[in-house]
Design a protein around this motif. Sequence first.
Motif, PDB file in Angstrom:
ATOM      1  N   SER A   1       0.817  -1.219   0.000  1.00 19.55           N
ATOM      2  CA  SER A   1       0.000   0.000   0.000  1.00 19.55           C
ATOM      3  C   SER A   1       0.848   1.265   0.000  1.00 19.55           C
ATOM      4  CB  SER A   1      -0.923   0.022   1.225  1.00 19.55           C
ATOM      5  OG  SER A   1      -1.751  -1.113   1.240  1.00 19.55           O
ATOM      6  N   HIS A   2       1.897   1.255   0.819  1.00 21.13           N
ATOM      7  CA  HIS A   2       2.734   2.448   0.932  1.00 21.13           C
ATOM      8  C   HIS A   2       3.519   2.719  -0.347  1.00 21.13           C
ATOM      9  CE1 HIS A   2       2.388   2.784   5.417  1.00 21.13           C
ATOM     10  NE2 HIS A   2       2.516   4.038   5.102  1.00 21.13           N
ATOM     11  N   GLU A   3       4.067   1.663  -0.919  1.00 22.87           N
ATOM     12  CA  GLU A   3       4.977   1.901  -2.041  1.00 22.87           C
ATOM     13  C   GLU A   3       4.485   1.367  -3.387  1.00 22.87           C
ATOM     14  OE1 GLU A   3       6.860   0.428   0.790  1.00 22.87           O
ATOM     15  OE2 GLU A   3       7.771   2.291   1.508  1.00 22.87           O
ATOM     16  N   VAL A   4       4.018   0.112  -3.408  1.00 26.47           N
ATOM     17  CA  VAL A   4       3.763  -0.516  -4.703  1.00 26.47           C
ATOM     18  C   VAL A   4       2.615   0.161  -5.446  1.00 26.47           C
ATOM     19  CG1 VAL A   4       3.098  -2.642  -5.870  1.00 26.47           C
ATOM     20  CG2 VAL A   4       4.782  -2.710  -4.006  1.00 26.47           C
ATOM     21  N   VAL A   5       1.466   0.319  -4.770  1.00 28.28           N
ATOM     22  CA  VAL A   5       0.313   0.899  -5.473  1.00 28.28           C
ATOM     23  C   VAL A   5       0.613   2.322  -5.960  1.00 28.28           C
ATOM     24  CG1 VAL A   5      -2.078   1.679  -5.180  1.00 28.28           C
ATOM     25  CG2 VAL A   5      -1.408  -0.610  -4.415  1.00 28.28           C
ATOM     26  N   PRO A   6       1.151   3.218  -5.104  1.00 30.12           N
ATOM     27  CA  PRO A   6       1.484   4.555  -5.612  1.00 30.12           C
ATOM     28  C   PRO A   6       2.446   4.515  -6.804  1.00 30.12           C
ATOM     29  CG  PRO A   6       1.542   4.539  -3.204  1.00 30.12           C
ATOM     30  CD  PRO A   6       1.346   3.126  -3.628  1.00 30.12           C
ATOM     31  N   GLN A   7       3.410   3.582  -6.775  1.00 31.69           N
ATOM     32  CA  GLN A   7       4.370   3.503  -7.874  1.00 31.69           C
ATOM     33  C   GLN A   7       3.697   3.030  -9.161  1.00 31.69           C
ATOM     34  OE1 GLN A   7       7.591   4.599  -7.504  1.00 31.69           O
ATOM     35  NE2 GLN A   7       7.616   4.456  -9.750  1.00 31.69           N
ATOM     36  N   LEU A   8       2.774   2.074  -9.028  1.00 29.51           N
ATOM     37  CA  LEU A   8       2.029   1.601 -10.205  1.00 29.51           C
ATOM     38  C   LEU A   8       1.288   2.770 -10.857  1.00 29.51           C
ATOM     39  CD1 LEU A   8       0.539  -1.729  -8.768  1.00 29.51           C
ATOM     40  CD2 LEU A   8       2.106  -1.577 -10.727  1.00 29.51           C
ATOM     41  N   ILE A   9       0.658   3.591 -10.021  1.00 26.81           N
ATOM     42  CA  ILE A   9      -0.088   4.747 -10.534  1.00 26.81           C
ATOM     43  C   ILE A   9       0.870   5.720 -11.228  1.00 26.81           C
ATOM     44  CG2 ILE A   9      -1.458   6.774  -9.860  1.00 26.81           C
ATOM     45  CD1 ILE A   9      -2.564   4.982  -7.530  1.00 26.81           C
ATOM     46  N   LYS A  10       1.973   5.970 -10.546  1.00 22.46           N
ATOM     47  CA  LYS A  10       2.992   6.882 -11.100  1.00 22.46           C
ATOM     48  C   LYS A  10       3.464   6.407 -12.472  1.00 22.46           C
ATOM     49  CE  LYS A  10       6.897   9.387  -9.024  1.00 22.46           C
ATOM     50  NZ  LYS A  10       7.935   9.258  -7.974  1.00 22.46           N
ATOM     51  N   ASP A  11       3.606   5.097 -12.604  1.00 25.10           N
ATOM     52  CA  ASP A  11       4.077   4.529 -13.868  1.00 25.10           C
ATOM     53  C   ASP A  11       2.974   4.409 -14.909  1.00 25.10           C
ATOM     54  OD1 ASP A  11       6.473   4.342 -12.567  1.00 25.10           O
ATOM     55  OD2 ASP A  11       6.645   2.161 -12.653  1.00 25.10           O
ATOM     56  N   GLY A  12       1.787   4.928 -14.582  1.00 26.97           N
ATOM     57  CA  GLY A  12       0.707   4.914 -15.552  1.00 26.97           C
ATOM     58  C   GLY A  12       0.020   3.579 -15.746  1.00 26.97           C
ATOM     59  N   LYS A  13       0.281   2.631 -14.875  1.00 30.55           N
ATOM     60  CA  LYS A  13      -0.383   1.329 -14.975  1.00 30.55           C
ATOM     61  C   LYS A  13      -1.866   1.493 -14.625  1.00 30.55           C
ATOM     62  CE  LYS A  13       3.530  -0.736 -15.649  1.00 30.55           C
ATOM     63  NZ  LYS A  13       3.884  -1.226 -16.996  1.00 30.55           N
ATOM     64  N   PRO A  14      -2.710   0.688 -15.228  1.00 31.76           N
ATOM     65  CA  PRO A  14      -4.143   0.785 -14.922  1.00 31.76           C
ATOM     66  C   PRO A  14      -4.462   0.200 -13.540  1.00 31.76           C
ATOM     67  CG  PRO A  14      -3.753  -0.929 -16.574  1.00 31.76           C
ATOM     68  CD  PRO A  14      -2.431  -0.278 -16.315  1.00 31.76           C
ATOM     69  N   VAL A  15      -4.537   1.073 -12.541  1.00 32.08           N
ATOM     70  CA  VAL A  15      -4.937   0.684 -11.187  1.00 32.08           C
ATOM     71  C   VAL A  15      -6.384   1.109 -10.989  1.00 32.08           C
ATOM     72  CG1 VAL A  15      -4.541   1.064  -8.726  1.00 32.08           C
ATOM     73  CG2 VAL A  15      -2.589   0.893 -10.302  1.00 32.08           C
ATOM     74  N   PHE A  16      -7.229   0.165 -10.590  1.00 29.74           N
ATOM     75  CA  PHE A  16      -8.649   0.470 -10.436  1.00 29.74           C
ATOM     76  C   PHE A  16      -9.111   0.248  -9.004  1.00 29.74           C
ATOM     77  CE2 PHE A  16     -10.653   1.456 -14.531  1.00 29.74           C
ATOM     78  CZ  PHE A  16      -9.553   1.314 -15.356  1.00 29.74           C
TER      79      PHE A  16
END
Lengths: 235, 235, 235, 235
Positions: D186-201
């Motif tokens: 939660s702290h690192e992976v999800v924010p990084q996915l968003i930053k990298d433009g991955k489709p996080v829903f």
Amino acid sequence: MKAAVLAGGAGTRLYPITAYVPKSLIPIGSHYVIEYILEYLKHYDVRDIVMLISEKESDLLRNHLGDGKRFAVNIEYSVAERIGTAGAIGAAAGLLGDRFLVYYGDVLTDMNLTDMIEFHERSRATCTIAMSTSVPMEYGVARVAEDGRVTYFEEKPIIKEYPVSMGILICEKEVIRYCKPDTDISHEVVPQLIKDGKPVFAYLTSKRHYDIGTFKNLEEAKTLVEQSKGAFQLS
Amino acid sequence: MKAAVLAGGAGTRLYPITAYVPKSLIPIGSHYVIEYILEYLKHYDVRDIVMLISEKESDLLRNHLGDGKRFAVNIEYSVAERIGTAGAIGAAAGLLGDRFLVYYGDVLTDMNLTDMIEFHERSRATCTIAMSTSVPMEYGVARVAEDGRVTYFEEKPIIKEYPVSMGILICEKEVIRYCKPDTDISHEVVPQLIKDGKPVFAYLTSKRHYDIGTFKNLEEAKTLVEQSKGAFQLS
Amino acid sequence: MKAAVLAGGAGTRLYPITAYVPKSLIPIGSHYVIEYILEYLKHYDVRDIVMLISEKESDLLRNHLGDGKRFAVNIEYSVAERIGTAGAIGAAAGLLGDRFLVYYGDVLTDMNLTDMIEFHERSRATCTIAMSTSVPMEYGVARVAEDGRVTYFEEKPIIKEYPVSMGILICEKEVIRYCKPDTDISHEVVPQLIKDGKPVFAYLTSKRHYDIGTFKNLEEAKTLVEQSKGAFQLS
Amino acid sequence: MKAAVLAGGAGTRLYPITAYVPKSLIPIGSHYVIEYILEYLKHYDVRDIVMLISEKESDLLRNHLGDGKRFAVNIEYSVAERIGTAGAIGAAAGLLGDRFLVYYGDVLTDMNLTDMIEFHERSRATCTIAMSTSVPMEYGVARVAEDGRVTYFEEKPIIKEYPVSMGILICEKEVIRYCKPDTDISHEVVPQLIKDGKPVFAYLTSKRHYDIGTFKNLEEAKTLVEQSKGAFQLS
């Protein structure tokens, strides 16, 4: 011989843990207290077990232990509310046979149960109580001469002439008659048996037991189990 | 006579409370344990008190008790780390006089201290230990005949021939010599005094004490204080 | 201006500690929580304090704090049972003046209270609430686009547009009318004031508070006090 | 789809219970937390489960759950020490497939998992996070106008525009690359996915979850389970 395991106690001394977990389901190392007890009884070929419990922990214990098959034993349950240890035994009379073991559900030991059973038979006892000569008292005690002079003082000594009850008893069917509601097997039943001249015997052992009813004992038991790498060897 | 109050114990049996509150600052009714002790000592005219403490509770106790004026006593502090009860007494030797009282900081009682002091003087004792004949053992115990037959069984009995140390001792200066680092007053010093032929006496009393070191005893002490409406009467 | 300190809460989140020690008398470093609060109020020249308490901790708090002289403040007590924070304020109305501070008894902070008072006067507010812009949420939160896509995700974020109430309010006498039995100052009184069009203001601060109502916060507060060597500096 | 259940947390907020019992083995009514989770996953046909644990609870969990047959699921174990939730997932990469569920081991819910899986597929998300619109904040919050006036105040509100993460995520294999030692999902992976433009829903639901990581939530969960007579219905 069936075993009646007393597992309905409130566990006030282990509060607040016991507000969330029944005493017999506290983990020690890889197993729960009750699992060590089942293992112990099975090791000595006592495979028919009656759990004496209260409503509070009934669902959880039944879910956890079921009919015992998973542990290679047979488990029955007898639910009774706050009627004392002897009261609970009396209420379960129909499930117990001509001779039965009473086992306090917060006790761990590696005393030789086969030996105790043989002693019981040899003694033709109505009731045999396992008693340890290795349990230290909780206090500092003294012996005192007439004039008040202390001739002996020891902190937390083992007093050989007063062996300590380990919470394991073998009873003949006759004992059931003494097990009335709101009585305790140790407080009332055993003293009354003696008073009535019944043959009550002590199986003396230098093995000790761990009553995990206090944090101090629970910690000791945990340490011992860890040192023995999870095997059930307490001494 | 000065009193050395042992207040540096870890209080492991009262965990997790003692992770947040030192044992001597646990409240019972309207007052803290240490305040009852100060009140008790003052009542018997012991007004010079040396608190034997560890660094951990030092700031809080000093803030709470100060120099004692608020409680009409004089308080000094001696800080030492984990060197045993006798070690702590030895470390405070300079603050103690020719005769001193040792008082365990988790003990509440209403034993007559004046009586004990007079007994100590009359006996010309090097060390007098307050011992109760009213404290029950924690276990079921038996007396057992040669053949194993139980002639007596009692659950949690009071054993008259083994009175119990209450954690209150009067010591002559000579005792200080025995108080080396990492020794305990009950485990090592008293037995050694007896071995050396020093006059060690027991002040026997039917009064009991409450060692509030366990939840069970703490609850009992709370109930007693409530019943006496906050006054310091434990029996 | 008098301060009404809310010190009668049950402290269920700090259980089992609070079964033995009222929340406001838990030690942090060298002092008790309530002593830090008195120190804080005194520092900002608020020296007339009304403790809003329940019967349970009444004797102990009165014994500990007395009339406040020992802490160079004046302390009065108002005892009420489980009637809510606003209920307790209402019950103490006679002791409070034309303007009063409401202070939650489990809150530590080093927010500038003088500043807040000046802001309250300048704003001509009926009620001013201290609100921190530095308190993180307990959860992971997201902002989500129409199609469900997450555009922002943060674990335990500080949400700037939603400052957090610190448990410190300044109220004009008029607020008392809203303080009926079984109501809460935050749940009912403040929303009703807003609904009625009264001028309710937020004193925004980047300082944060520690609500020592949970073990996690209590640990944090302890660490902070230790780091500041016992001085009252939480941020 | 396999499920990775995060069950290695220290459980500090449930201390002292968790000094004796791992969080996932705390009983709630008739079953243990982890048994409710297995039941939940099985109900939604997720039967291949990887327990992400630490050495401390490894033996007890393996003894309790075994290979899962008793619960009609398949259980594997991955042991890693304090390397964060994402670290633990990364360490178990070999056991997880092309798509996997991440489930926090202290979470109970009756959210519709099938629905969430379908949403994940429909969205072609790399990562879908279950987010509740029904979880109240822990604090009182306000909205504040430019001049400081409070236009809205609510104690412990549900903030609709900030849904709360429930601790349940569906991840495509690609996520594994982000799961490095000492990182948190939660702290690192999800924010990084968003930053990298991955489709996080976000899978938004009005169902809520109970994180039994605190006594308050644990009590709530117990009450709910009792009210539903032991069945697994939390809302």
